[in-house]
Design an enzyme around this catalytic site. Structure first.
Site, mmCIF file in Angstrom:
data_model
loop_
_atom_site.group_PDB
_atom_site.id
_atom_site.type_symbol
_atom_site.label_atom_id
_atom_site.label_comp_id
_atom_site.label_asym_id
_atom_site.label_seq_id
_atom_site.Cartn_x
_atom_site.Cartn_y
_atom_site.Cartn_z
ATOM 1 N N HIS A 124 0.867 -1.176 0.000
ATOM 2 C CA HIS A 124 0.000 0.000 0.000
ATOM 3 C C HIS A 124 0.906 1.230 0.000
ATOM 4 O O HIS A 124 2.028 1.187 0.512
ATOM 5 C CB HIS A 124 -0.856 -0.035 1.264
ATOM 6 N N ASP A 201 2.963 -4.431 7.965
ATOM 7 C CA ASP A 201 1.768 -3.606 7.832
ATOM 8 C C ASP A 201 0.571 -4.532 8.035
ATOM 9 O O ASP A 201 0.243 -5.320 7.157
ATOM 10 C CB ASP A 201 1.761 -2.967 6.430
ATOM 11 N N GLN A 204 -4.731 -4.940 7.111
ATOM 12 C CA GLN A 204 -5.743 -5.844 6.573
ATOM 13 C C GLN A 204 -5.705 -7.216 7.223
ATOM 14 O O GLN A 204 -6.323 -8.154 6.723
ATOM 15 C CB GLN A 204 -5.560 -5.995 5.047
ATOM 16 N N LYS A 227 -10.334 -0.266 10.719
ATOM 17 C CA LYS A 227 -10.479 -1.503 9.943
ATOM 18 C C LYS A 227 -10.761 -2.701 10.843
ATOM 19 O O LYS A 227 -10.885 -3.823 10.368
ATOM 20 C CB LYS A 227 -9.221 -1.742 9.126
ATOM 21 N N CYS A 365 -4.870 2.267 -3.622
ATOM 22 C CA CYS A 365 -3.611 2.820 -3.072
ATOM 23 C C CYS A 365 -2.472 1.813 -3.219
ATOM 24 O O CYS A 365 -1.621 1.673 -2.323
ATOM 25 C CB CYS A 365 -3.777 3.223 -1.602
HETATM 26 C C1 LIG Z 1 -2.546 -2.640 3.699
HETATM 27 C C2 LIG Z 1 -2.886 -1.237 4.100
HETATM 28 N N1 LIG Z 1 -1.924 -0.477 4.663
HETATM 29 C C3 LIG Z 1 -2.187 0.792 5.057
HETATM 30 C C4 LIG Z 1 -3.444 1.359 4.874
HETATM 31 C C5 LIG Z 1 -3.672 2.785 5.367
HETATM 32 O O1 LIG Z 1 -4.556 2.735 6.471
HETATM 33 P P1 LIG Z 1 -5.014 4.146 7.154
HETATM 34 O O2 LIG Z 1 -6.022 3.753 8.222
HETATM 35 O O3 LIG Z 1 -5.638 4.968 6.053
HETATM 36 O O4 LIG Z 1 -3.756 4.781 7.707
HETATM 37 C C6 LIG Z 1 -4.464 0.600 4.287
HETATM 38 C C7 LIG Z 1 -5.814 1.204 4.039
HETATM 39 N N2 LIG Z 1 -6.420 0.706 2.837
HETATM 40 C C8 LIG Z 1 -7.731 1.146 2.496
HETATM 41 C C9 LIG Z 1 -7.744 2.597 2.076
HETATM 42 S S1 LIG Z 1 -6.681 2.885 0.731
HETATM 43 C C10 LIG Z 1 -8.292 0.239 1.385
HETATM 44 O O5 LIG Z 1 -9.406 0.526 0.892
HETATM 45 O O6 LIG Z 1 -7.615 -0.771 1.072
HETATM 46 C C11 LIG Z 1 -4.185 -0.717 3.909
HETATM 47 O O7 LIG Z 1 -5.143 -1.495 3.373
#
Ligand SMILES: Cc1ncc(COP(=O)(O)O)c(CN[C@@H](CS)C(=O)O)c1O
Length: 412
Positions: A124, A201, A204, A227, A365
């Protein structure tokens, strides 16, 4: 709980009772953010009704009570990740801020010209751009671990890339674009064998499976509360204590100090050293309630429920002519990504929205990954504990409607 009982939890989520364009909301965009159970909504509201005060600095009961709630939230996050100590848990706004903290604090103080940062090709942007920023500042070099046609990491290529120049490996536990579950324990073992650290990371992963940072032996682990059925604006970084203790602060202000003078300031201990200013106290209270909720339902039960949904979705979607899955990893969690011949993912998303079905369409992203697959984007259905087979049936019906609208129904 049994998997059958889990379906009863949809009623815990008020928003799932609403309609969209006059249709029942079929929410399949949980990878972007999950919906919130009444217990989380009520926990935050109750905090503001009964407990609100600033933490750490007040001499009055309400401030101590609020501090106790904040500390209880940190202990809850520790239990979720099975960290050795609550002081290894730093609250952040979410995954993005957690990774930026490590890149700015550990990266800027440790990386030298020619040092290498290995990132997987399925990362991401929030586990790519912070490392690009710190590489520009330090002269470190980013190298990319290739991804196979099935959406798995090329582990042999990874092994060959590792060297004494490798300082950090950044990898997602679960790909947000493909659903691939990466073999992070093996990735970590291999990185440690050549003296490199690993940041995982976990954005997910935490909502889909149990995570044990001690068993994984990772150095950093980042996730977002929103999430995990929790509020937005709150997440956490797990960091190995000796690493956090050696890292310099990354933001200055109140709470992160021990003493301040214009000549010199001294800093608080870990984790407060990394938590400058008034934190998102209500968010921590809501996150505490969210983790308690999933621990009550059972992450292993959730994992089994969602694995059954992925299996059902793969079977049902696989019947649709012209539909191609993107990412067929042997191990996937909670996400199905696909393209439908003749219809752009954004058009699919719009048509499905008119049917009340919420998915995500686009690059998720993860632009470098889309480039690797030669795609502008995909359509992504991402599941949560409250989703059912009926939700997937609504998705299939919407996709077949899209095919009719685009005159593709003549296919057999
Ligand atoms: C693997 C991974 N790593 C980082 C992020 C960022 O998370 P934040 O809470 O925005 O900081 C995400 C967030 N992905 C969302 C928004 S792009 C998706 O629709 O897949 C992610 O999936």
């Amino acid at each position: 709980e049994t998997v059958a009982e889990i379906a009863g939890h949809a009623g815990d989520f008020p928003i799932l009772g609403r309609t969209v364009h006059g249709r029942r909301l079929v929410y399949l965009d949980n990878g972007a953010t999950t919906q919130k159970p009444q217990a989380v909504i009520e926990a935050e509201a109750r905090y503001y009704r009964e407990s609100n005060a600033n933490i750490h600095r007040g001499v009055h009961w309400l401030s101590q009570h609020s501090t106790d709630l904040y500390d209880a939230g940190r202990e809850r996050v520790r239990s979720l990740l099975n960290a050795a100590s609550a002081c290894e848990i730093v609250f952040t706004r979410g995954t993005t801020e957690a990774i930026n903290l490590v890149a700015a604090s550990w990266g800027r103080s440790q990386l030298k010209p020619g040092d290498e940062i290995l990132l997987s090709g399925m990362e991401h942007h929030s586990n790519i751009v912070p490392w690009q920023l710190v590489a520009e500042q330090t002269g470190a070099v980013i190298r990319v671990i290739p991804v196979t046609d099935d959406g798995e990491l090329e582990m042999q290529a990874y092994a060959e890339m590792l060297s004494e120049r490798t300082r950090l490996v950044g990898v997602c536990h679960v790909s947000n674009a493909l659903g691939t579950v990466n073999p992070v324990a093996e990735i970590i073992r291999m990185a440690h064998a050549c003296g490199a650290l690993v940041l995982v990371d976990g954005a997910q992963a935490v909502a889909h499976q149990s995570v044990d940072v001690q068993a994984l032996d990772c150095d950093f682990y980042a996730f977002s509360g929103h999430k995990l059925y929790g509020p937005t604006g709150i997440g956490a970084l797990y960091g190995r204590k000796q690493l956090l203790d050696a890292m310099p602060p990354w933001q200055g202000g109140g709470d992160m100090i021990h003493t301040v003078s214009f000549e010199r300031s001294t800093y608080a201990e870990t984790p407060q050293k990394f938590e400058a200013g008034t934190p998102n106290i209500a968010g921590v209270v809501g996150l505490d309630a969210a983790i308690a909720y999933v621990q009550e339902v059972g992450l292993d039960t959730i994992a089994r429920h969602e694995a059954a949904l992925v299996e059902y979705a793969t079977q049902a979607l696989g019947q649709i002519p012209g539909l191609r899955f993107i990412g067929q990893a042997r191990e996937r969690a909670g996400i199905v990504s696909f393209v439908l011949e003749g219809i752009h993912p954004h058009d699919l998303g719009t048509i499905l929205d008119m049917e009340g079905v919420a998915i995500r369409a686009g690059h998720h992203c993860a632009m470098p990954l889309m480039t690797r697959f030669g795609l502008p984007g995909t359509a992504r259905a991402s599941f949560a504990l409250y989703n059912t087979q009926e939700d997937i049936d609504a998705l299939v019906a919407g996709l077949n409607k899209a095919r009719r609208l685009f005159g593709l129904e003549h296919d057999a």
